[in-house]
Design an enzyme around this catalytic site. Structure first.
Site, PDB file in Angstrom:
ATOM      1  N   GLU A 496       3.568  10.033  -7.700  1.00  0.00           N
ATOM      2  CA  GLU A 496       2.247  10.361  -8.247  1.00  0.00           C
ATOM      3  C   GLU A 496       1.607  11.450  -7.376  1.00  0.00           C
ATOM      4  O   GLU A 496       1.512  11.283  -6.154  1.00  0.00           O
ATOM      5  CB  GLU A 496       1.374   9.101  -8.249  1.00  0.00           C
ATOM      6  CG  GLU A 496       1.918   8.028  -9.180  1.00  0.00           C
ATOM      7  CD  GLU A 496       1.539   6.611  -8.772  1.00  0.00           C
ATOM      8  OE1 GLU A 496       0.560   6.433  -8.045  1.00  0.00           O
ATOM      9  OE2 GLU A 496       2.259   5.673  -9.190  1.00  0.00           O
ATOM     10  N   GLU A 527       4.909   2.593 -10.573  1.00  0.00           N
ATOM     11  CA  GLU A 527       5.642   2.379  -9.317  1.00  0.00           C
ATOM     12  C   GLU A 527       7.025   1.750  -9.524  1.00  0.00           C
ATOM     13  O   GLU A 527       7.982   2.095  -8.833  1.00  0.00           O
ATOM     14  CB  GLU A 527       4.816   1.524  -8.359  1.00  0.00           C
ATOM     15  CG  GLU A 527       3.636   2.253  -7.709  1.00  0.00           C
ATOM     16  CD  GLU A 527       2.439   2.424  -8.632  1.00  0.00           C
ATOM     17  OE1 GLU A 527       2.434   1.818  -9.727  1.00  0.00           O
ATOM     18  OE2 GLU A 527       1.502   3.163  -8.280  1.00  0.00           O
ATOM     19  N   GLN A 549       2.334   5.845  -3.730  1.00  0.00           N
ATOM     20  CA  GLN A 549       1.183   6.525  -3.138  1.00  0.00           C
ATOM     21  C   GLN A 549       0.549   5.788  -1.953  1.00  0.00           C
ATOM     22  O   GLN A 549       0.209   6.400  -0.960  1.00  0.00           O
ATOM     23  CB  GLN A 549       0.154   6.808  -4.224  1.00  0.00           C
ATOM     24  CG  GLN A 549      -0.817   7.878  -3.852  1.00  0.00           C
ATOM     25  CD  GLN A 549      -1.470   8.474  -5.085  1.00  0.00           C
ATOM     26  OE1 GLN A 549      -2.264   7.818  -5.748  1.00  0.00           O
ATOM     27  NE2 GLN A 549      -1.143   9.707  -5.403  1.00  0.00           N
ATOM     28  N   ASP A 552      -0.248  -0.443  -0.308  1.00  0.00           N
ATOM     29  CA  ASP A 552      -0.767  -1.578  -1.072  1.00  0.00           C
ATOM     30  C   ASP A 552      -0.176  -1.645  -2.484  1.00  0.00           C
ATOM     31  O   ASP A 552      -0.176  -2.695  -3.102  1.00  0.00           O
ATOM     32  CB  ASP A 552      -2.286  -1.482  -1.173  1.00  0.00           C
ATOM     33  CG  ASP A 552      -2.920  -1.345   0.197  1.00  0.00           C
ATOM     34  OD1 ASP A 552      -3.471  -2.334   0.693  1.00  0.00           O
ATOM     35  OD2 ASP A 552      -2.835  -0.245   0.787  1.00  0.00           O
ATOM     36  N   TYR A 553       0.294  -0.524  -3.003  1.00  0.00           N
ATOM     37  CA  TYR A 553       0.830  -0.512  -4.379  1.00  0.00           C
ATOM     38  C   TYR A 553       2.350  -0.627  -4.402  1.00  0.00           C
ATOM     39  O   TYR A 553       2.974  -0.569  -5.465  1.00  0.00           O
ATOM     40  CB  TYR A 553       0.355   0.742  -5.123  1.00  0.00           C
ATOM     41  CG  TYR A 553      -1.140   0.894  -5.016  1.00  0.00           C
ATOM     42  CD1 TYR A 553      -1.953  -0.223  -5.240  1.00  0.00           C
ATOM     43  CD2 TYR A 553      -1.742   2.074  -4.643  1.00  0.00           C
ATOM     44  CE1 TYR A 553      -3.331  -0.140  -5.093  1.00  0.00           C
ATOM     45  CE2 TYR A 553      -3.115   2.169  -4.495  1.00  0.00           C
ATOM     46  CZ  TYR A 553      -3.899   1.053  -4.720  1.00  0.00           C
ATOM     47  OH  TYR A 553      -5.260   1.125  -4.569  1.00  0.00           O
ATOM     48  N   HIS A 594      -6.552  -0.269   0.256  1.00  0.00           N
ATOM     49  CA  HIS A 594      -6.142   0.988   0.878  1.00  0.00           C
ATOM     50  C   HIS A 594      -5.894   0.827   2.362  1.00  0.00           C
ATOM     51  O   HIS A 594      -5.729   1.802   3.074  1.00  0.00           O
ATOM     52  CB  HIS A 594      -7.174   2.098   0.654  1.00  0.00           C
ATOM     53  CG  HIS A 594      -7.247   2.527  -0.782  1.00  0.00           C
ATOM     54  ND1 HIS A 594      -8.073   1.925  -1.689  1.00  0.00           N
ATOM     55  CD2 HIS A 594      -6.561   3.468  -1.467  1.00  0.00           C
ATOM     56  CE1 HIS A 594      -7.913   2.482  -2.867  1.00  0.00           C
ATOM     57  NE2 HIS A 594      -6.997   3.427  -2.769  1.00  0.00           N
TER      58      HIS A 594
END
Ligand SMILES: Cc1ncc(C[n+]2csc(CCOP(=O)(O)OP(=O)(O)O)c2C)c(N)n1
Ligand SMILES: [Mg+2]
Length: 805
Positions: A496, A527, A549, A552-553, A594
């Protein structure tokens, strides 16, 4: 449903001989299912899941499949594998019996359960075979739908090999991008999010995938009513359809009866033609399929299917229909087919027997040897009666496992613990050898031990000169990636905001313009399929850097990292590899999502990958250079708030390496060892300066790589000097600090050098709260480090270190 391609020039003819050849394969496959089930029921195999009821559609798919193509499918595909000639009936049974010999069971060496197909795409030394000269199948997985994300990359690789000029020379991996990625999936698994994300990604990337949905109306006992809106997957997919006659976006979508042999052949031929020539994808919905044996050996479908449905399944059984069609067309008579069936059954039975004998005879032989050793030991032992009981028990097991032999050996050795009988040594030797062979049988290849191993990359020190500029961290990484893209044409970076923007922190700034949209690319917010895309591309010889990115993701892709990527080399016993580099950034920005640090969750789920946590961007560059000199999968977590710190750029930014598993002592000290990594290095170093003023000399160690962890026991060396240790990070209590503690105290033997109890200093159990105060009270800060260390020193000498408060 559609036929947008009625005018496609597809010429494919089959003669009677081909048809009968196909019938023979399908019939053999059915018998393999029936006999396989019988073997499980008889206790000779542990579990069986078979491709009965789905044979004919797979014959048609096999006819469209060519050298260089890839399958990414699921456990029903045995007929396809037989038909393309990469699986024999004997190998099929070897897998059912969990035969650990790679020559007998080349897909997984008995490591995965039956129905988990794979081709061997690597040479024994881990190097790539010429994938264009063979028919390829990615290694199957059990989680339904997980075969789909990597299909994105398997198909997209064709597009890259055709479109990207730098890749034209890699003829070992592709013939001008002519290869198709064939996916197969069950109807019920289309309820998974991974399916929809993958279809969307394939549609966006416009790449040559053919997705076949085997619709038998059920997912175990749950019918389509509960699986699929409107109970019709191809109707649901209609929005993805490309308008008839147009060559713009979308899929060609076909619905075809899963028992209709000629129509299936026609559909697959059309779809394959379009995919190869136009690089456009198709979806083939093969409906009216059945499950003659029910879902698996775990139960019977009579429990949940109505009498009417069961009767319908008998009538619409694809093999029955195929047989009728052959007779109706006059290709063969009932009698001729009966003869083929008789021969086929005989051959399957013979191959089952060969597989069984080859599996069980070595075990019988081992048992004989152990029994003979026990006989040799018994006369001289005071425990002769007990030993003979152990021997008889072993002898009476009808189908012994090797574990029975191992248990018996250990029972004997425990009985003999006080006796020094010479023949006992034979048994001990036997035990040791069995343990060693079992290590190879079940535990080898978690990581590569060949020349492509990241652990073999030699150290190249960074070189600095007077002219080495002081740059922002992101500029250092940018120079590293620039050099890497220039050096290796197979390197493809995507994620991304990676393409046009050059990632949200600019490490790829300007590189899309320099290296093209093929080499540095944007993706949608997806993702799981970013990772799947990377796995598929890597399976086809490319070197993806897939960006997630934020740390956390990563959770969206963690399931596939864990189930597919991390297990691939191990579950194929060195048959396949996917050298994917996953790049992400985390720690210490703001708020719950984040600044998370889900490190323990990650390191415990991805054994089989390396996990690197560089504290700054020069460190990150050195680690990337190491990874890019090897071919193993890894995750790199960059420190989010270090992109704007200034660092000196090594003159050899594209070459210098940092060996994995080598911590760095970033501050020398003699009183206590502080072990940490990533963003915490800064906090701990700050704390160490304050502690110095309080008369405490801390040695601060950055572990740099969590997997592998301190291969040469440098932390132990520090502990030997200081006798005290604290493990500090931002993970939850009992998370990665506990992992590091186990590594040093248990594995490295650090416990015997301790003068004080070892401590961990993690973050709070909850996620980090927002704002500077939220951060201060959620994560370890310099004051906490100071107080923790000081209290340890207070416990050792309260007079010298009086309490603060
Ligand atoms: C993620 C996941 N959830 C559940 C299961 C258990 N499971 C195995 S097969 C299956 C049904 C799959 O049905 P379908 O996709 O229609 O394929 P079929 O077996 O009918 O060919 C389920 C629920 C699994 N393997 N993976
Ligand atoms: Mg189904």
């Amino acid at each position: 449903m559609n036929d947008s391609l009625e005018n496609t020039p597809v010429s494919f003819s089959i003669n009677s001989e081909d048809v009968l050849h196909d019938y023979r394969i399908a019939y053999k496959s059915r018998q393999a299912s029936l006999i396989g089930r019988r073997e499980v029921m008889a206790g000779r195999a542990k579990f069986g899941i078979f491709g009965d009821g789905k044979e004919v559609v797979q014959l048609a798919m096999a006819k469209a499949f060519q050298k260089g193509d890839f399958r990414s499918g699921y456990y029903r595909d045995q007929t396809f594998m037989f038909a393309i000639g990469v699986l024999t009936i004997q190998q099929f049974f070897a897998q059912l019996f969990a035969h650990t010999d790679i020559h007998e069971e080349p897909a997984t060496a008995g490591r995965a359960m039956n129905g988990h197909f794979a081709t061997r795409n690597l040479n024994p030394d881990g190097s790539w075979k010429n994938l264009t000269l063979q028919l390829n199948s990615a290694a199957d997985l059990s989680p339904t739908g997980s075969q789909m994300p990597r299909l994105v990359g398997l198909a997209y690789a064709s597009k890259l090999y055709r479109q990207c000029p730098e890749l034209q020379g890699f003829t070992q991996f592709s013939n001008n991008g002519n290869e198709i990625a064939f996916g197969t999936i069950g109807n019920a698994s289309c309820a998974e999010g991974l399916f929809w994300e993958s279809i969307n990604a394939i549609g966006v990337l416009r790449c040559p995938a053919i997705v076949t949905i085997y619709d038998d109306g059920y997912g175990i006992s749950v019918s389509n009513e509960h699986q699929i809106a409107k109970e019709n997957i191809s109707e649901l997919l209609i929005g993805f359809r490309r308008p008839p006659g147009e060559c713009c976006d979308g899929f060609d979508i076909y619905t075809v009866k899963g028992w209709d042999y000629p129509s299936l052949i026609e559909v697959f031929q059309k779809a394959a033609h379009v995919s190869r020539v136009e690089h456009m994808p198709s979806i083939i919905h093969a409906d009216e399929l059945t499950q003659p044996l029910g879902h698996s050996t775990s139960g019977s479908h009579e429990r949940y299917k109505s009498k009417e449905r069961l009767a319908w399944e008998q009538e619409y059984d694809c093999l029955v229909k195929f047989r009728h069609w052959i007779i109706e067309c006059g290709i063969a008579t009932d009698q001729q087919l009966t003869q083929i069936e008789g021969e086929a059954l005989k051959s399957v039975e013979e191959n089952r027997k060969k597989a069984w004998d080859s599996y069980i005879n070595p075990i019988y032989q081992d048992r004989q040897e152990i029994m003979a050793i026990i006989d040799e030991i018994s006369p001289g032992s005071a425990h002769a009666t007990g030993l003979l009981e152990i021997k008889d028990k072993l002898a009476n097991i009808a189908t012994p496992y090797r574990r029975d032999i191992s248990t018996s050996i250990r029972e004997v050795l425990i009985s003999l613990k006080d006796e020094a009988i010479p023949a006992k040594n034979k048994l001990i030797k036997w035990k040791n050898e069995l343990d060693e062979i079992s290590q190879d049988r079940f535990s080898s290849h978690l990581y590569s031990s060949e020349s492509d191993s990241a652990l073999n990359v030699p150290l190249i020190e960074p070189i600095y000169s007077e002219n080495s500029p002081l740059l922002y961290g992101f500029e250092v990484l940018n120079a590293c990636f620039d050099a890497a893209l220039a050096r290796n044409p197979r390197l493809i970076a995507f994620g991304e905001d990676v393409g046009r923007l050059g990632d949200v922190n600019q490490a790829f700034r300007g590189l899309q313009v320099k290296y093209s949209t093929w080499r540095v690319a944007d993706t949608g917010i997806r993702e799981a399929t970013i990772l799947g895309q990377a796995i598929g591309m890597a399976l086809r010889g490319l070197r993806p850097i897939a960006e997630i990115q934020y740390l956390d993701y990563l959770l969206y892709s963690l399931q596939l990292m864990s189930d597919d990527l991390a297990t691939l080399l191990w579950r194929t016993k060195g048959g396949q590899k996917a050298p994917v580099i996953v790049r992400t950034r985390g720690h210490r920005l703001e708020g719950i999502w984040h600044s998370g640090s889900l490190m323990a969750g990650i390191i415990h789920l991805v054994r089989g990958m390396y996990v690197l946590v560089p504290r700054n961007m020069v460190q990150a560059a050195g680690l990337y250079n190491t990874l890019l000199s090897a071919e193993e999968p890894a995750l790199v977590i960059e420190v989010l708030n270090a992109y704007r710190n200034r660092e000196r750029l090594p003159d050899n930014i594209g070459e210098f390496t940092i060996p994995l598993g080598t911590p760095e002592i970033i501050r020398q000290g003699s009183d206590i060892t502080l072990v940490t990594y990533g963003a915490c290095c800064k906090i701990v170093t700050e704390a160490a300066e304050v502690l110095n003023q309080l008369g405490i000399e801390s040695e601060v160690i950055d572990v740099r790589t969590l997997l592998p962890f301190d291969l040469n026991h440098q932390i132990l060396d520090s502990l030997k000097k200081t006798g005290r240790v604290v493990f500090i990070d931002e993970d939850v209590p009992g998370g990665t600090t506990a992992y590091m503690l186990q590594e040093v105290i248990e594995k490295q033997g650090g416990y015997s050098w301790l003068d004080s109890a070892p401590r961990t200093l993690p973050a709070m159990s909850h996620r980090p709260a927002y704002g500077s105060d939220g951060d201060y009270w959620s994560k370890p800060n310099a004051e906490q480090v100071i107080e923790t260390v000081y209290n340890i020193m207070y416990e050792t000498d309260p007079t010298k270190y009086p309490k603060f408060f």
